[in-house]
Motif scaffolding. Structure first.
Motif, PDB file in Angstrom:
ATOM      1  N   ARG A  85       0.842  -1.206   0.000  1.00 28.21           N
ATOM      2  CA  ARG A  85       0.000   0.000   0.000  1.00 28.21           C
ATOM      3  C   ARG A  85       0.876   1.254   0.000  1.00 28.21           C
ATOM      4  O   ARG A  85       0.589   2.222  -0.719  1.00 28.21           O
ATOM      5  CB  ARG A  85      -0.920  -0.005   1.223  1.00 28.21           C
ATOM      6  N   GLU A  86       1.948   1.241   0.800  1.00 29.35           N
ATOM      7  CA  GLU A  86       2.835   2.403   0.843  1.00 29.35           C
ATOM      8  C   GLU A  86       3.524   2.623  -0.503  1.00 29.35           C
ATOM      9  O   GLU A  86       3.691   3.763  -0.938  1.00 29.35           O
ATOM     10  CB  GLU A  86       3.865   2.229   1.958  1.00 29.35           C
ATOM     11  N   THR A  97      -6.201   8.429   5.660  1.00 31.02           N
ATOM     12  CA  THR A  97      -5.327   7.256   5.514  1.00 31.02           C
ATOM     13  C   THR A  97      -4.161   7.555   4.575  1.00 31.02           C
ATOM     14  O   THR A  97      -3.032   7.107   4.806  1.00 31.02           O
ATOM     15  CB  THR A  97      -6.132   6.054   4.990  1.00 31.02           C
ATOM     16  N   HIS A 120      -0.239   7.139   5.600  1.00 32.95           N
ATOM     17  CA  HIS A 120       0.719   6.375   4.792  1.00 32.95           C
ATOM     18  C   HIS A 120       1.864   7.260   4.318  1.00 32.95           C
ATOM     19  O   HIS A 120       3.025   6.844   4.332  1.00 32.95           O
ATOM     20  CB  HIS A 120       0.015   5.765   3.575  1.00 32.95           C
ATOM     21  N   ARG A 121       1.546   8.479   3.922  1.00 30.59           N
ATOM     22  CA  ARG A 121       2.587   9.361   3.403  1.00 30.59           C
ATOM     23  C   ARG A 121       3.595   9.715   4.492  1.00 30.59           C
ATOM     24  O   ARG A 121       4.802   9.792   4.224  1.00 30.59           O
ATOM     25  CB  ARG A 121       1.962  10.623   2.809  1.00 30.59           C
ATOM     26  N   GLU A 143       4.415   7.780   6.964  1.00 29.35           N
ATOM     27  CA  GLU A 143       5.243   6.585   7.124  1.00 29.35           C
ATOM     28  C   GLU A 143       6.244   6.450   5.977  1.00 29.35           C
ATOM     29  O   GLU A 143       7.396   6.057   6.177  1.00 29.35           O
ATOM     30  CB  GLU A 143       4.369   5.329   7.199  1.00 29.35           C
ATOM     31  N   GLU A 152      -1.749  -4.112   4.390  1.00 28.28           N
ATOM     32  CA  GLU A 152      -2.068  -2.894   5.146  1.00 28.28           C
ATOM     33  C   GLU A 152      -1.085  -2.713   6.302  1.00 28.28           C
ATOM     34  O   GLU A 152      -0.637  -3.666   6.875  1.00 28.28           O
ATOM     35  CB  GLU A 152      -3.499  -2.984   5.706  1.00 28.28           C
TER      36      GLU A 152
END
Length: 216
Positions: free
Chosen positions: A147-148, A174, A178-179, A181, A216
């Motif tokens: 996903r990342e 979300t 993610h961004r 991370e 995820e």
């Protein structure tokens, strides 16, 4: 002498030329390895140190230009300095277009050869530094979740948060999580920094297209 010191490889079928160049380079405290032919060079065990090759254009069997093409096909990237006893503009152009650092016609000045060698070694040092940096970026990218990687691909493609959320089928919140991370894991100092990393990965052929299955 340090194992990290550069190695200059001399490939020439003329013993007197090999000895002359070796003597010159050793006065500049450079390590030198001499070979009579490209085949002999390829069969030798080579150290992984900064290096360059001084290569005679005309040798028995395949020419220096043929060997330059063989090196490129094999992924061998040591910069090449050609030397020749015959002035040939077409051959010189061919060699330089294929990435040669210099094309020297005999008789050349010792200083010209030394300067070409130092430039070639610096070019190889920079290539090796760039490769290590890109290897590190790729390792960090491969440590991202699927996903990342998808969010990073969409981000470096220039999409805004809302567009990324729509493309990925997730909420904007979300996307932001993610961004954050991604920025942390990639050690990116800014969005512009992340975009440069994406461009570097694409130049290596690493797939940055959005993926269809995610962890995820």
């Amino acid at each position: 002498m340090s194992e990290e010191s550069p190695i200059v490889t001399v490939i020439d079928d003329d013993e007197s030329v090999r000895e002359s160049i070796q003597g010159l380079l050793e006065t500049a405290a450079l390590r030198v390895e001499a070979f009579t032919s490209p085949r002999e060079y390829l069969q030798a065990r080579r150290k992984d140190d900064p290096s360059c090759i001084i290569l005679d254009v005309r040798m028995p069997g395949s020419s220096g230009l043929d060997f330059q093409r063989e090196m490129a096909a094999a992924g061998l990237q040591a910069p090449i300095i050609f030397i020749t006893g015959y002035a040939d503009v077409h051959m010189s152009v061919q060699a330089m277009k294929a990435g040669a650092v210099e094309f020297l016609t005999k008789p050349y000045r010792d200083q010209d050869l030394l300067e070409a060698v130092l430039a070639a070694i610096e070019k190889d040092r920079q290539r090796r530094t760039d490769k290590r940096a890109l290897d590190d970026i790729q390792r960090r990218f491969e440590a991202l979740t699927s996903r990342e990687r998808q969010v990073m691909a969409l981000t470096v493609s220039g999409l805004q948060t809302k567009q990324i959320a729509g493309a990925a089928g997730i909420s904007e919140v979300t996307v932001r999580v993610h961004r954050r991370e991604i920025m942390r894991k990639m050690n990116a100092r800014s969005l512009a920094d992340l975009v440069k990393m994406g461009e570097a990965l694409r130049s290596r052929g690493v797939l940055l297209a959005p993926e269809t299955s995610f962890d995820e």
